[in-house]
Each structure stands twice: as structure tokens, then as C-alpha cells.
Scaffold this motif. Structure first.
Motif, PDB file in Angstrom:
ATOM      1  N   GLU A  51      -5.630   3.600 -14.589  1.00 36.28           N
ATOM      2  CA  GLU A  51      -5.490   2.389 -13.781  1.00 36.28           C
ATOM      3  C   GLU A  51      -4.795   2.689 -12.455  1.00 36.28           C
ATOM      4  O   GLU A  51      -5.166   2.137 -11.401  1.00 36.28           O
ATOM      5  N   ALA A  52      -3.791   3.566 -12.486  1.00 36.42           N
ATOM      6  CA  ALA A  52      -3.080   3.917 -11.255  1.00 36.42           C
ATOM      7  C   ALA A  52      -4.017   4.604 -10.274  1.00 36.42           C
ATOM      8  O   ALA A  52      -4.023   4.305  -9.070  1.00 36.42           O
TER       9      ALA A  52
ATOM     10  N   ARG B  84      -3.023   3.787 -18.526  1.00 33.71           N
ATOM     11  CA  ARG B  84      -2.280   3.339 -17.352  1.00 33.71           C
ATOM     12  C   ARG B  84      -2.371   4.365 -16.209  1.00 33.71           C
ATOM     13  O   ARG B  84      -2.346   3.989 -15.031  1.00 33.71           O
TER      14      ARG B  84
ATOM     15  N   TYR C 294       2.240   8.512  -1.170  1.00 34.47           N
ATOM     16  CA  TYR C 294       2.382   7.611  -2.306  1.00 34.47           C
ATOM     17  C   TYR C 294       3.291   8.263  -3.338  1.00 34.47           C
ATOM     18  O   TYR C 294       2.989   9.342  -3.849  1.00 34.47           O
TER      19      TYR C 294
ATOM     20  N   LEU D 271       3.307   3.913  -5.821  1.00 35.17           N
ATOM     21  CA  LEU D 271       2.103   3.769  -6.631  1.00 35.17           C
ATOM     22  C   LEU D 271       2.529   3.750  -8.090  1.00 35.17           C
ATOM     23  O   LEU D 271       3.005   4.765  -8.613  1.00 35.17           O
TER      24      LEU D 271
ATOM     25  N   THR E 178      -8.697   1.844  -4.367  1.00 33.16           N
ATOM     26  CA  THR E 178      -8.923   0.591  -3.633  1.00 33.16           C
ATOM     27  C   THR E 178      -8.077   0.518  -2.369  1.00 33.16           C
ATOM     28  O   THR E 178      -8.318  -0.348  -1.512  1.00 33.16           O
ATOM     29  N   LEU E 179      -7.082   1.407  -2.252  1.00 36.06           N
ATOM     30  CA  LEU E 179      -6.133   1.325  -1.152  1.00 36.06           C
ATOM     31  C   LEU E 179      -6.431   2.288  -0.012  1.00 36.06           C
ATOM     32  O   LEU E 179      -6.065   2.020   1.136  1.00 36.06           O
TER      33      LEU E 179
ATOM     34  N   GLU F 236      -7.280   4.370 -10.167  1.00 36.14           N
ATOM     35  CA  GLU F 236      -8.271   3.406  -9.696  1.00 36.14           C
ATOM     36  C   GLU F 236      -7.669   2.444  -8.670  1.00 36.14           C
ATOM     37  O   GLU F 236      -8.347   2.044  -7.717  1.00 36.14           O
ATOM     38  N   GLU F 237      -6.397   2.103  -8.849  1.00 36.17           N
ATOM     39  CA  GLU F 237      -5.742   1.261  -7.848  1.00 36.17           C
ATOM     40  C   GLU F 237      -5.663   2.000  -6.517  1.00 36.17           C
ATOM     41  O   GLU F 237      -5.937   1.416  -5.455  1.00 36.17           O
ATOM     42  N   PHE F 238      -5.302   3.278  -6.557  1.00 36.46           N
ATOM     43  CA  PHE F 238      -5.230   4.049  -5.316  1.00 36.46           C
ATOM     44  C   PHE F 238      -6.578   4.056  -4.601  1.00 36.46           C
ATOM     45  O   PHE F 238      -6.635   3.954  -3.370  1.00 36.46           O
TER      46      PHE F 238
ATOM     47  N   THR G  75     -10.040  11.385 -11.945  1.00 37.35           N
ATOM     48  CA  THR G  75     -10.400  10.085 -11.381  1.00 37.35           C
ATOM     49  C   THR G  75     -10.384  10.122  -9.857  1.00 37.35           C
ATOM     50  O   THR G  75     -11.200   9.457  -9.199  1.00 37.35           O
TER      51      THR G  75
ATOM     52  N   GLU H 127       9.486   0.663 -10.737  1.00 38.66           N
ATOM     53  CA  GLU H 127       9.518   0.151  -9.365  1.00 38.66           C
ATOM     54  C   GLU H 127      10.890   0.309  -8.741  1.00 38.66           C
ATOM     55  O   GLU H 127      11.009   0.754  -7.591  1.00 38.66           O
TER      56      GLU H 127
END
Length: 330
Positions: free
Chosen positions: A93-94, A90, A49, A81, A100-101, A96-98, A143, A55
Motif C-alpha cells: 500500500e505504501a 501495508r 520521502y 511516506l 500516485t504522488l 502504491e501510494e507513492f 512494486t 507519523e
């Protein structure tokens, strides 16, 4: 500076083992050291990642790596990511998004950094160099730590957390109390003198001291909890002609760096050693919590503050308090 003219004894093509099935995060992977770190991890089988803010830059980096190595195209090994280290929220949040993946995380490489820049506070009230180089990576690691620990107890794993430091830690300013946010935000300059090159560099060097202290305290806590995770602080060598470094310097120094400095690929080698070398696993007691220089040499710390476990714990507690003040129980 002798390293600048030495021949490398580490070859990632030869020395990185098969990483198939492993998952890695590299912050700031769209350029410089991080780019080549991500490239070689993916080439050896890891799913990587690229944790970075923009982006378009992340996708350009992925395209560039895939163009250079067509076998990686459509392999699913390179993933963007979204990560903005200028914001603790933020960054959280990054992470926490990971979560989920992925169901595992084998390598966390905290590579991104802000070089000697203008003194400015983030929207959350933290000096930006401190936020990017230290506090946000602290949030990211904290996290992700439950998943790192979970992975470390799977069969055949060797989980590592790598923090990109620098031998510049030796040249930081004299302000090393680290007892409050005000201490972390200290400009290390007289009023009106915050943005002189020497003061900017002193603040950057102090964040590299923070990286070393945080690595040592993280390893102490991991050991106390019986967690088989290795944390290492890395000096990449140098000077290195990354875009960040050349853009931060006055034109004459930038010109000189581009001609005599190490390449970003050369700068990535010690990070790759720390993240993947079988020698680290074989000699874990020597490497855990250590500070290493090219290409994997455990190097004694020469500044007394960098060796101070009380200062490391003070910095850790203060950082926790700063994070709690910003994020609460988010």
C-alpha cells in the motif's frame, strides 16, 4: 574492525553532486543511518520521502533536519511516506501510494532493518526479521520497479537501488536452503533456544546474506532486460551506535558500543556514496550488483553462499512465492 579507527575519505558535503529534480525514498529514515542519509540527499537538492511507520517519529525527524538546516524548511524536500515493513500488505500500500504522488524515482534506498530480536512471526506468518529486512523490501522494490525503469529511460538519469546489507552476512547460520517459507522462518536453534543472543544474531546475519543475494539477482535481471539501473549492496561499517543496535544488546555491550562505535552519520556515508557518487556512474560495470564497504570499496564476498547465483535465484523464487501466497494478485 580497522575501519573503526580509520579517517573518512568521503565527505558528503563535498562529494555529493547536485541532486535537484531527483526523487528518493529512504526506508527507516526517522533515525540512525537513514536519518543522515535522508538529510544529505535533501541538502543536495533531492526530494526525499522518509518511509517509516510512525507519523510522530517521521515528523520529528523532518523537524530535526529542518532545524539543523533552516534552508530546508518549507522547501518541500522532506516528506513522510507511511511504511510498515512488518506487513507485506501495508508495504504494498505504501508503494502504491507513492506511485500516485510522483512521476519519477531516482534513488530507492532500502535502509530500514530489524536487528537481533526475539523470534516472532508477523500476522502474515513470516519471521519478523526476515519480513522487515528482506521480504517487505522485496515487495517495495518490486512494486516501484516500473517507475524506476521509466525514470531510468529519461534523459540524464542515473537510477540506483541500494540495499543496506552488512559484513555480518559472513556469520549467518548454516541454514541457507531458502527453498520454502519454512526455510525462511527457520529459527536456527533447538526448540526452546530461539531467543539466545547467538541464535538471534545468526538469524539477523542470515537476512544480511539475503540482502546480498537479492541485490545480485536483481542486477542480473535488470541487465538481462537491458535496464540501465544500478543495484548495490552496502556494508555501512561498524559497529555503529544506532538506537536499534544499542537497544538490541545487553546493557554492558550497549554501553561499550555507544562509546567506541561509529556514529550514525559515519554509518550513512557508504550509502550516500552508493546512491550518489559520480564514480559509480563512471565505473558502472564495477559497481552494478556489487557489495561495497566504506567508503565505496567494491569488496569480494568471502562466504561461498553469498557468491552462489543458483542460491540467489532460489531465494528470489521462494520470496516471490511467499509474496504471492500473502498478496495474491493484489
Amino acid at each position: 574492525m580497522g575501519f573503526l579507527f580509520s579517517k573518512p575519505s568521503y565527505n558528503p558535503d563535498r562529494d555529493i553532486p547536485d541532486l535537484t529534480g531527483k526523487v528518493a525514498i529512504v526506508t527507516g529514515a526517522n533515525t540512525g543511518i537513514g536519518y543522515h542519509t535522508a538529510e544529505h540527499l535533501a541538502l543536495h537538492g533531492a526530494k526525499v520521502y522518509l518511509a517509516c511507520r510512525t507519523e510522530s517519529k517521521a515528523l520529528d525527524a523532518i523537524t530535526g533536519i529542518e532545524r539543523a538546516h533552516p534552508a530546508l524548511k518549507d522547501s518541500g524536500r522532506l516528506v513522510w511516506l507511511p511504511l510498515d515493513l512488518a506487513s507485506l500488505r501495508r508495504t504494498k500500500e505504501a508503494a502504491e501510494e507513492f506511485l500516485t504522488l510522483e512521476k519519477r524515482l531516482d534513488i530507492l534506498l532500502n535502509n530500514a532493518g530489524r536487528i537481533a530480536q526475539t523470534y516472532v512471526l508477523t500476522e502474515e506468518g513470516i519471521e519478523q526479521c526476515v519480513a522487515v529486512n528482506h521480504v517487505s523490501h522485496f515487495v517495495l522494490t518490486d512494486t516501484l520497479l516500473p517507475l524506476l525503469k521509466q525514470t531510468a529511460h529519461l534523459p540524464g538519469t542515473d537510477v540506483r537501488i541500494i540495499n543496506l546489507a552488512s559484513n555480518a552476512y559472513r556469520m549467518g547460520g548454516s541454514q541457507t536452503r531458502f527453498e520454502s517459507l519454512a526455510d525462511l522462518n527457520d529459527s536456527q536453534a533447538a526448540p526452546g533456544k530461539e531467543n539466545g543472543m547467538i541464535r538471534r544474531f545468526a538469524r539477523y546475519c542470515t537476512t544480511k546474506l539475503m540482502n546480498i543475494l537479492t541485490t545480485a539477482e536483481l542486477q542480473r535481471q535488470l541487465d538481462a532486460d537491458g535496464e540501465p539501473i544500478t543495484a548495490i549492496a552496502v556494508h555501512p561499517g561498524g559497529p555503529i551506535a544506532t538506537d536499534n543496535a544499542t537497544n538490541a544488546l545487553p546493557w554492558p555491550l550497549s554501553f561499550l558500543l555507544r562509546r567506541v562505535g561509529l556514529t550514525p552519520l559515519q554509518g550513512s556515508l557508504t550509502s550516500l556514496f552508493a546512491a550518489t557518487s559520480p564514480r559509480v556512474a563512471a565505473e558502472r560495470s564495477a559497481y552494478k550488483g556489487a557489495y561495497i564497504e566504506p567508503y565505496g570499496v567494491v569488496t569480494p564476498l568471502t562466504r561461498k553462499e553469498a557468491k552462489d547465483p543458483v542460491l540467489a535465484r532460489t531465494l528470489w523464487r521462494t520470496t516471490e512465492a511467499v509474496v504471492e501466497a500473502v498478496l495474491g494478485h493484489e
